[in-house]
Design a protein around this motif. Sequence first.
Motif, PDB file in Angstrom:
ATOM      1  N   HIS A  27    -110.974   3.860 -65.303  1.00 27.84           N
ATOM      2  CA  HIS A  27    -110.540   4.408 -64.015  1.00 27.84           C
ATOM      3  C   HIS A  27    -109.870   3.390 -63.115  1.00 27.84           C
ATOM      4  O   HIS A  27    -109.027   3.730 -62.308  1.00 27.84           O
ATOM      5  CB  HIS A  27    -111.743   5.014 -63.279  1.00 27.84           C
ATOM      6  N   PHE A  28    -110.273   2.127 -63.213  1.00 27.55           N
ATOM      7  CA  PHE A  28    -109.717   1.153 -62.270  1.00 27.55           C
ATOM      8  C   PHE A  28    -108.744   0.178 -62.941  1.00 27.55           C
ATOM      9  O   PHE A  28    -108.653  -0.980 -62.604  1.00 27.55           O
ATOM     10  CB  PHE A  28    -110.828   0.453 -61.482  1.00 27.55           C
ATOM     11  N   GLU A  29    -108.001   0.749 -63.866  1.00 25.34           N
ATOM     12  CA  GLU A  29    -106.896  -0.004 -64.440  1.00 25.34           C
ATOM     13  C   GLU A  29    -105.598   0.598 -63.908  1.00 25.34           C
ATOM     14  O   GLU A  29    -105.545   1.783 -63.576  1.00 25.34           O
ATOM     15  CB  GLU A  29    -106.941   0.049 -65.963  1.00 25.34           C
ATOM     16  N   ALA A  30    -104.558  -0.246 -63.821  1.00 24.54           N
ATOM     17  CA  ALA A  30    -103.315   0.212 -63.203  1.00 24.54           C
ATOM     18  C   ALA A  30    -102.119  -0.214 -64.032  1.00 24.54           C
ATOM     19  O   ALA A  30    -102.161  -1.210 -64.753  1.00 24.54           O
ATOM     20  CB  ALA A  30    -103.187  -0.354 -61.789  1.00 24.54           C
ATOM     21  N   ILE A  31    -101.056   0.583 -63.902  1.00 24.37           N
ATOM     22  CA  ILE A  31     -99.806   0.216 -64.566  1.00 24.37           C
ATOM     23  C   ILE A  31     -98.746   0.059 -63.491  1.00 24.37           C
ATOM     24  O   ILE A  31     -98.548   0.952 -62.653  1.00 24.37           O
ATOM     25  CB  ILE A  31     -99.406   1.286 -65.592  1.00 24.37           C
ATOM     26  N   GLY A  39    -103.087  -8.463 -65.404  1.00 29.27           N
ATOM     27  CA  GLY A  39    -104.290  -9.241 -65.109  1.00 29.27           C
ATOM     28  C   GLY A  39    -104.533  -9.368 -63.614  1.00 29.27           C
ATOM     29  O   GLY A  39    -105.655  -9.656 -63.192  1.00 29.27           O
ATOM     30  N   ASP A  40    -103.516  -9.164 -62.788  1.00 29.94           N
ATOM     31  CA  ASP A  40    -103.696  -9.216 -61.334  1.00 29.94           C
ATOM     32  C   ASP A  40    -104.636  -8.112 -60.882  1.00 29.94           C
ATOM     33  O   ASP A  40    -104.647  -7.019 -61.449  1.00 29.94           O
ATOM     34  CB  ASP A  40    -102.347  -9.025 -60.613  1.00 29.94           C
ATOM     35  N   ARG A  41    -105.416  -8.424 -59.842  1.00 30.49           N
ATOM     36  CA  ARG A  41    -106.298  -7.408 -59.281  1.00 30.49           C
ATOM     37  C   ARG A  41    -105.867  -7.141 -57.855  1.00 30.49           C
ATOM     38  O   ARG A  41    -105.407  -8.032 -57.155  1.00 30.49           O
ATOM     39  CB  ARG A  41    -107.749  -7.899 -59.313  1.00 30.49           C
ATOM     40  N   ASN A  57    -111.328  -2.231 -56.686  1.00 28.90           N
ATOM     41  CA  ASN A  57    -110.293  -3.123 -57.204  1.00 28.90           C
ATOM     42  C   ASN A  57    -109.693  -2.572 -58.487  1.00 28.90           C
ATOM     43  O   ASN A  57    -110.420  -2.173 -59.400  1.00 28.90           O
ATOM     44  CB  ASN A  57    -110.879  -4.501 -57.503  1.00 28.90           C
ATOM     45  N   TYR A  58    -108.371  -2.558 -58.498  1.00 23.13           N
ATOM     46  CA  TYR A  58    -107.671  -2.172 -59.720  1.00 23.13           C
ATOM     47  C   TYR A  58    -107.270  -3.436 -60.453  1.00 23.13           C
ATOM     48  O   TYR A  58    -106.988  -4.468 -59.840  1.00 23.13           O
ATOM     49  CB  TYR A  58    -106.398  -1.394 -59.402  1.00 23.13           C
ATOM     50  N   GLU A  65    -108.329   9.944 -61.399  1.00 20.75           N
ATOM     51  CA  GLU A  65    -109.770   9.917 -61.179  1.00 20.75           C
ATOM     52  C   GLU A  65    -110.139   8.860 -60.140  1.00 20.75           C
ATOM     53  O   GLU A  65    -110.964   9.089 -59.253  1.00 20.75           O
ATOM     54  CB  GLU A  65    -110.515   9.601 -62.486  1.00 20.75           C
ATOM     55  N   ALA A  66    -109.478   7.686 -60.249  1.00 15.09           N
ATOM     56  CA  ALA A  66    -109.794   6.578 -59.352  1.00 15.09           C
ATOM     57  C   ALA A  66    -109.414   6.918 -57.912  1.00 15.09           C
ATOM     58  O   ALA A  66    -110.130   6.593 -56.967  1.00 15.09           O
ATOM     59  CB  ALA A  66    -109.064   5.321 -59.809  1.00 15.09           C
TER      60      ALA A  66
END
Lengths: 478, 230
Positions: free
Chosen positions: A174-178, A188-190, A249-250, A272-273
């Motif tokens: 859920h907390f991954e981003a493109i 890798g940045d948050r 945090n993503y 979802e996030a």
Amino acid sequence: MTAMTQWWAGLAATTQDLIWLGLLLLPGAVVAACLLTGHRPAGLSFAILRRFRFTSLLFLSLIAVSVAIGTGLIAQERGLREATARAADPFDLVVAAPGSEITMLLAAVYLRPSDVPLLSGAAYDEIARDDRVAIAAPIGFGDSVDGAPVVGSTAEFVAHLSGNLAEGRFFEDHFEAIAGASVPLSIGDRFSPQHGMGEADDDDEDHAGGEDPDHDRDHQGEAGQGHALEAEGEPDHSHEHHHAHEGFNYTVVGRMVPTGSPWDKAVIVPIEAVWEIHGLPNGHAPEREEQVGPPFDPAYFPGTPAVLVKPRELYQAYALRADFQRDDMMAFFPGTVLSELYSVLGDVREAMSLMAVLTQFLVTAGVLAGLAILSRLFSRQMALLRAIGAPTRFAFSVIWLHAATLILGGAILGLGLGYLAARAISGLVAERTDIAVSASIGWSELHLVAAFISLTLIFALLAPLAALARPIVKDLRA
Amino acid sequence: MSEGTLRVANLEVRGEGDRRLLAVPDLSITSGETVVIEGPSGAGKTTLLFAIAGLLDRAKGRVEWDGDEILARSARERAAFRRERLGLIFQEHHLFDEVGPLVNAGIAARYGSKANKRKAIVERARTLLQQFGIADDARSVASFSGGERQRIAAARALAHDPAVILADEPTASLDRANADRLISDLMGFARASGKTLIAVSHDRHLVEAADRRVRIVDGEIVSVPEGSVS
Ligand SMILES: Nc1ncnc2c1ncn2[C@@H]1O[C@H](COP(=O)(O)OP(=O)(O)OP(=O)(O)O)[C@@H](O)[C@H]1O
Ligand SMILES: [Mg+2]
């Protein structure tokens, strides 16, 4: 006649355009051939050009600027039209709660969100379950990071927009981003999202989006201004982040290929996030709350401002639109809305083109009148030419060629300037809207310039007429 | 009849208000002759020159060059005739100042004619400029002296090898030395190549150098005693 029409229709577009170009240039070429064949007036025209070099340069520049305005305007307008259409291309069919199609178009396609009603979980479920629907991706906007919109959707949607990723992978959590192609984030940045559109937005626009209005408890005040972006591995929730969704945090896991649309500056996260951040159910029943992407459970679906629908077969799009266009939903083709918009603007566009062309001719008429007056200063030499037996056509061609040089030089220079101007404006547009406008000189500009050249070359016959109307002997007497 | 023979009969030119400017019942000039037309200002000398060059639309009567009558012909045919057979020089040179001497002198190569004829014109222009002492460089004629410019104009009149040279006060804008130089160039050339030269002039040196004088007063030719100089 029909054979002719058929022959024409059978030609390639480029061939047709080339033939048009030739036909438009033909009158000018015929005039030139009629005047110049068998004669060599260039040396004497050059003498005129040199004597009146500053005036000639001024006239040439005037013609160039007027041609540049005409072609630049048309090229820019077409470039803008094509670019906005291209940006809307991936959005086959958009379904949303009833409202304004244009508002929804701006929000979903161009990421210029304003307050829009939400589509319910039941409605979404009905769309998603339809046999003819290949992809039904919810689109939830409203958050941002450093002014870049953070949009909630599904991995399917990312694949639909970008095809393959430029780097990294699709989200699995859920907390991954493109990130979009031009977002200044690396894999890798948050980051932690802010509510609203960050510095890019007005204060009162801050809750445009895919959430329940009472999510307001989640943030304090207006759209965030602070830097939510964090250095990798150094989560930092200092005082300057007080507008951010604290604690969420993503992590960037992938990057899309450039699409030439505002989505290049967007970050796509699982829908979802977005819901979770705003304290809403995340679309899945509690026992399956870790699931990423469809199917969603209508009972836990908080609502979405828009759904992108991709039909399995192209022809099904019309039936789908017809079925979802009803009291509780609206369905529209962004491409169609765009062309309607353009047809509304069509009159303005035509008026603009007409004005540009008119300006072009007025400037040229002024220049030709100036040339006619100038050529009076050459009446002695013209009288001499005729006295020593030079054909009238030759004397005529000397003055005409001078005008023709200015017209041709000005037109070619103007095309170049128009191209540069259109490119400069495209750059500005791209900077402001992230829509990649590629304004180039196309056939319609070439046709316009060709018609302009032919017509003015014919009008340029008036300049020598003025000089040659005088009786020969008058100017010969000292 | 050899080239450059003129016969004028009953020539009459009227100007505005039907005023009679010129009346020449009879005038003959033979091939290779050098003739000076003289007379007081306003007598009609330029008018006569223009009339025999076919430049006046309103001239009546007959002007025959080598047996061909030209006044009845169209403006276009008269232009073609001048192009073929006449070389004209005026008091003012009327050069194209911004280009070089060769472009000016070889101007006839820029219209009509066939390629080999064009080449011949340019070659002759080059030779004439050399003969007349004009440096064959590319600088524009604006920077040449008045005498040089008039000689360039003379070269222009001769470059297409006309049978007849018509000159209207060719030395009027020149100082003595330059005038004498032009007279000797022009006379020398006409005599050497057997051209007919008809010049309007008050210049005593030119009058003296000519074979014959024709005096005009009030639009009419008056007889001039042989050998006398006015
Ligand atoms: N188009 C015309 N209409 C009426 N009168 C004219 C016209 N052209 C010339 N004239 C007059 O005809 C007369 C003869 O003019 P022309 O130029 O032939 O004189 P000229 O002998 O060459 O004089 P100059 O020695 O001063 O050059 C002059 O009185 C002139 O004013
Ligand atoms: Mg005179």
